[in-house]
Structure formats: C-alpha cells, structure tokens
Design an enzyme around this catalytic site. Sequence first.
Site, PDB file in Angstrom:
ATOM      1  N   CYS A 161       0.964  -1.246   0.135  1.00  0.00           N
ATOM      2  CA  CYS A 161      -0.007   0.124   0.181  1.00  0.00           C
ATOM      3  C   CYS A 161       0.682   1.124   0.035  1.00  0.00           C
ATOM      4  O   CYS A 161       0.954   1.994   0.970  1.00  0.00           O
ATOM      5  CB  CYS A 161      -1.110   0.031   1.224  1.00  0.00           C
ATOM      6  SG  CYS A 161      -2.477   1.462   0.836  1.00  0.00           S
ATOM      7  N   CYS A 341      -6.067   1.659  -4.617  1.00  0.00           N
ATOM      8  CA  CYS A 341      -5.496   2.393  -3.467  1.00  0.00           C
ATOM      9  C   CYS A 341      -6.429   3.594  -3.117  1.00  0.00           C
ATOM     10  O   CYS A 341      -6.536   4.652  -3.705  1.00  0.00           O
ATOM     11  CB  CYS A 341      -4.160   2.974  -3.923  1.00  0.00           C
ATOM     12  SG  CYS A 341      -3.173   3.547  -2.448  1.00  0.00           S
TER      13      CYS A 341
HETATM   14  P1  FAD Z   1      -0.546 -11.001   3.911  1.00  0.00           P
HETATM   15  O1  FAD Z   1      -2.274 -10.590   4.051  1.00  0.00           O
HETATM   16  O2  FAD Z   1       0.342  -9.968   4.775  1.00  0.00           O
HETATM   17  O3  FAD Z   1      -0.147 -12.161   4.406  1.00  0.00           O
HETATM   18  C1  FAD Z   1       0.971 -12.914   4.549  1.00  0.00           C
HETATM   19  C2  FAD Z   1       0.788 -14.143   5.439  1.00  0.00           C
HETATM   20  O4  FAD Z   1       1.907 -15.062   5.461  1.00  0.00           O
HETATM   21  C3  FAD Z   1       0.439 -13.838   6.881  1.00  0.00           C
HETATM   22  O5  FAD Z   1      -0.758 -14.238   7.402  1.00  0.00           O
HETATM   23  C4  FAD Z   1       1.895 -14.402   7.483  1.00  0.00           C
HETATM   24  O6  FAD Z   1       1.616 -14.882   8.761  1.00  0.00           O
HETATM   25  C5  FAD Z   1       2.147 -15.325   6.603  1.00  0.00           C
HETATM   26  N1  FAD Z   1       3.708 -15.829   6.645  1.00  0.00           N
HETATM   27  C6  FAD Z   1       4.572 -14.836   6.639  1.00  0.00           C
HETATM   28  N2  FAD Z   1       5.999 -15.833   6.861  1.00  0.00           N
HETATM   29  C7  FAD Z   1       5.559 -17.117   6.563  1.00  0.00           C
HETATM   30  C8  FAD Z   1       6.214 -18.350   6.574  1.00  0.00           C
HETATM   31  N3  FAD Z   1       7.415 -18.383   6.638  1.00  0.00           N
HETATM   32  N4  FAD Z   1       5.352 -19.534   6.266  1.00  0.00           N
HETATM   33  C9  FAD Z   1       3.948 -19.446   6.422  1.00  0.00           C
HETATM   34  N5  FAD Z   1       3.656 -18.190   6.420  1.00  0.00           N
HETATM   35  C10 FAD Z   1       4.131 -17.208   6.602  1.00  0.00           C
HETATM   36  N6  FAD Z   1      -4.388  -2.997   0.704  1.00  0.00           N
HETATM   37  C11 FAD Z   1      -5.446  -2.548  -0.209  1.00  0.00           C
HETATM   38  O7  FAD Z   1      -5.941  -3.030  -0.970  1.00  0.00           O
HETATM   39  N7  FAD Z   1      -5.894  -1.082   0.287  1.00  0.00           N
HETATM   40  C12 FAD Z   1      -5.574  -0.530   1.136  1.00  0.00           C
HETATM   41  O8  FAD Z   1      -5.841   0.534   1.349  1.00  0.00           O
HETATM   42  C13 FAD Z   1      -4.687  -1.102   2.134  1.00  0.00           C
HETATM   43  N8  FAD Z   1      -3.704  -0.320   3.106  1.00  0.00           N
HETATM   44  C14 FAD Z   1      -2.984  -0.780   3.933  1.00  0.00           C
HETATM   45  C15 FAD Z   1      -2.483  -0.045   5.049  1.00  0.00           C
HETATM   46  C16 FAD Z   1      -1.546  -0.393   5.754  1.00  0.00           C
HETATM   47  C17 FAD Z   1      -1.097   0.122   6.712  1.00  0.00           C
HETATM   48  C18 FAD Z   1      -1.176  -1.799   5.410  1.00  0.00           C
HETATM   49  C19 FAD Z   1       0.115  -2.664   6.293  1.00  0.00           C
HETATM   50  C20 FAD Z   1      -1.478  -2.604   4.265  1.00  0.00           C
HETATM   51  C21 FAD Z   1      -2.405  -1.974   3.517  1.00  0.00           C
HETATM   52  N9  FAD Z   1      -2.865  -2.638   2.546  1.00  0.00           N
HETATM   53  C22 FAD Z   1      -3.869  -2.062   1.608  1.00  0.00           C
HETATM   54  C23 FAD Z   1      -1.968  -3.782   1.888  1.00  0.00           C
HETATM   55  C24 FAD Z   1      -2.785  -5.247   2.186  1.00  0.00           C
HETATM   56  O9  FAD Z   1      -2.993  -5.415   3.445  1.00  0.00           O
HETATM   57  C25 FAD Z   1      -1.669  -6.356   1.563  1.00  0.00           C
HETATM   58  O10 FAD Z   1      -1.158  -5.953   0.123  1.00  0.00           O
HETATM   59  C26 FAD Z   1      -2.303  -7.610   1.610  1.00  0.00           C
HETATM   60  O11 FAD Z   1      -2.539  -8.037   2.853  1.00  0.00           O
HETATM   61  C27 FAD Z   1      -1.415  -8.838   1.002  1.00  0.00           C
HETATM   62  O12 FAD Z   1      -1.750  -9.875   1.116  1.00  0.00           O
HETATM   63  P2  FAD Z   1      -0.808 -11.122   1.230  1.00  0.00           P
HETATM   64  O13 FAD Z   1      -1.539 -12.398   1.388  1.00  0.00           O
HETATM   65  O14 FAD Z   1       0.300 -11.117   0.165  1.00  0.00           O
HETATM   66  O15 FAD Z   1       0.100 -10.775   2.331  1.00  0.00           O
END
Ligand code: FAD
Length: 397
Positions: A161, A341
Amino acid sequence: MTATHDVVIIGGGAAGITTAARLKRAGITNIAVIEPSETHYYQPMWTLVGGGEASIAPTARPQSSVIPKGVTWIKAAATGVDPEANTVSLDNGDEVHYSWLVVAAGIQLNWDGVPGLVDTLGRNRVSSNYSYDLAPQTWEAIKSTTSGTAVFTQPNGPIKCAGAPQKIAYLAADHWQRTGVLKDMDIHLILPTPGMFGVPEFAAGLTKVAERYGINVHFESHMTAVDGDAHTLQITKIPTGEVESMHFDMMHVTPPQSAPDWIKASPLADPNSPFGYMEVDKFTLQHTRFPNIFGLGDCTNTPNSKTAAAVRKQSPVLVANLVAARKAQAATKSYNGYASCPLITAKGKCIMAEFDYDLNRTPTFPMDMTKERWDMYQVKKNGLPILYWNFMLKGVA
Ligand code: FAD
C-alpha cells in the site's frame, strides 16, 4: 515427518486464504495452508485506526475462522522450498510434499533497516500503522501533538500500500485543521519517488491536497537514521546522497520492506530483484522456472501496487491457470496489474485510485474518480471490509 498434499499454500493472509477458497470451489480436495499465525488481520483498516476513525479489534479474527472448511491448516512457518524434490521445509523440522505449490507469504517489514528505529518505536511519539500493536498509538501521537514538527516517512523500494504513508499525513493534518492548530504545525512528508503518485491524474489531486494543508514534500528522499530521545531524524536525498538532519515532535514511520529472507535465499527468488521477490510471470502468476509453482500477493516480483485489491484480481487468474496446468493445458487467464489504493485525504474524503500495469485508470464506478469523494470514503471505511471478510476470503469476489 513428511505430509503430502495435492496443493500446498504458503501463507494464510489475504492471498493464501482467498486462493484456498477458490481452489476448493474449483473442486480440488487435498489442500493445505502453511501459516504460523493464530490471527488473521485486515490490514487496510490500520490507516483509519491510526487516523482515529476506526478501532483496532475488529481488524483481527482467529485464523481458524477464515481457513476454509476441509482445508488442512499446518500451523508452522515455511523456512525453504526444494523445487526439485517438491518439498517445503518448516520451522518445526517437518517437511511437506506438494504436487502444486502456491507461495503467498506476504512482505517482510525490516524495522531494523533504519538505525535507531527499533529503539524508539512506540516511544517519543514515533509510531507506525504498519503494525497491529502500533496503529492505535499513531492516533495517540497525533492527538497529543498540538504544535511543532510532524514527519511522515516512506522508505525506498516497493512497499505494501504505497499510498498509506501519505494517507496518514492527510488524516493527521485534517485533525489538526479541525482542532484549530494546523497553523502551529510544520508538516513534512518524505517520499522516495519523484512525484506524489505514479498515475498523473491522481498525482495532480494529491499535490493540491498537500498544498491545502501546507505540507512540505521532500521528493527522492528517505529516512536513513533516527534518534528518538533527541527527537531528530536523518534524511538522505537518494540521487545525490546528500544528508540533512531534522527535528521532529511526532513521526509516522513506514518501515523498509522486502521479500521474506527465506524466499530471498531460495531458488524461487528473482535474481534481478534487489529486494529478493519471488519470480513469476506477471500475467499468468506461474513461476518462470518451476511450472508447478505459482505465486501471488505481496511476496512476488509482479510490478503492480502491492495491495489486497490486487490480490482479489490475481487469485482467480492464478486458480484458473493452476487448474489448466494440472490438465497439461496452457494458461487461460491473464492478470493486468489491477490495483486499487483508496487515497484518504481527510475524514470523509477519498480519491479512489484504480489502475493497471500500464498506469491506465481502471475505475469500477462511473463517476469522476480523480476527485476527493465522500461516497468513496464510505466504500473504503464500510464497504471494503464487508467485501473482504464475507466475499473475497470465501472465494466469491
Ligand atoms: P498478508 O496478507 O500480509 O499475508 C501474508 C501471510 O503469510 C501472513 O498471514 C503471515 O503470517 C504469513 N507468513 C509469513 N511468513 C510465513 C512463512 N514463513 N510461512 C508461512 N506463512 C508465513 N491494501 C489495499 O488493497 N487497500 C488498502 O487501502 C491498503 N492499506 C494498507 C494499509 C496498511 C497500513 C497496510 C499495512 C497494508 C495495507 N494494504 C492495503 C495492503 C494489504 O494489506 C496487503 O497488500 C495484503 O494483505 C497482501 O496479502 P498477502 O497475502 O500477500 O500478505
């Protein structure tokens, strides 16, 4: 111990759970999710928590409540992948064997990437919306600051983000305006980029917003050190390496980010990615060297904006292409880089930025989306959480 599953998903965040639900709906029965955390977070709400517009508790739910029924939860962290042996190693010493692997392990927050930062986080009015524990403290820091210098930082390199470092600056400035102290605040926004946003139409709107609040924007700059007790930070100009020191009374920090260390060190990493992201084809989301491995979400090298909104569009593409690959067929779907966004500019105002790989605007709604809008603020605050918990994580939106 070695367990065997048809499809193994590393990570049970936004991308992992959405994809598990979609794979199950596609008729795949033997799916496992490797996820060490007992809690699943809706991170996009943390901006509004830091801005005093939402409470933190509803952003967390038990992981057990979001893992689709019939999907095996392996409560451990992945530590490596052997793509020749088709195994994932775990931090408890076990191994998991897969036929198909989906990597959705998210991004790594490198808090120790800025000297002095870890020592002052949560103290000296230094906070960050990038952590469940700290986001409520951002609001405390904003409320308790009524004059002086406020600094909002964004690190160099891709982050999740990319609008979040700016949004909290605008929410803070709006609060100071409403409480009559904006004239006593000296606000600085430190951005590594040469402009406010990659898409020119949205950059123009954000420039006006920053001007309205009197925010000093430092382009092509990033924070390279902080001394919380002395209330000073060091800012480095990226093209020249020129360093300047600045006083702060409160600061919101976005930490440097990269792929998780174990991905960086694995054969899955893109050797040309300075931050070690996993190498996938940016359209099919299939690994470019290991055809039975796919990846999505924040951990890959696809050049979209790293958001949950991007995940929502990536997941159906990945599932369709994985299902096709199992039948030895070519990929059937292509991801166009869509990301969204919601750029919150004040309490009740939001520019809903939606765009693709080519920075073309891809609006969902027919109104003028380059303007600050009250209805889009309601979508961000009230609509998107419902979409996330009730539809996206269930694999139906
Ligand atoms: P995540 O949701 O972070 O999930 C990753 C997972 O992998 C976690 O559960 C973690 O525990 C797990 N993991 C880590 N390491 C390991 C390992 N070694 N083995 C197994 N599991 C592991 N997005 C939007 O669309 N709109 C917004 O307005 C927005 N605002 C945001 C504001 C903030 C402050 C933040 C922090 C994020 C924001 N986002 C927004 C971004 C969004 O949250 C992420 O892009 C999204 O969560 C990505 O999904 P992901 O599954 O790739 O990662």
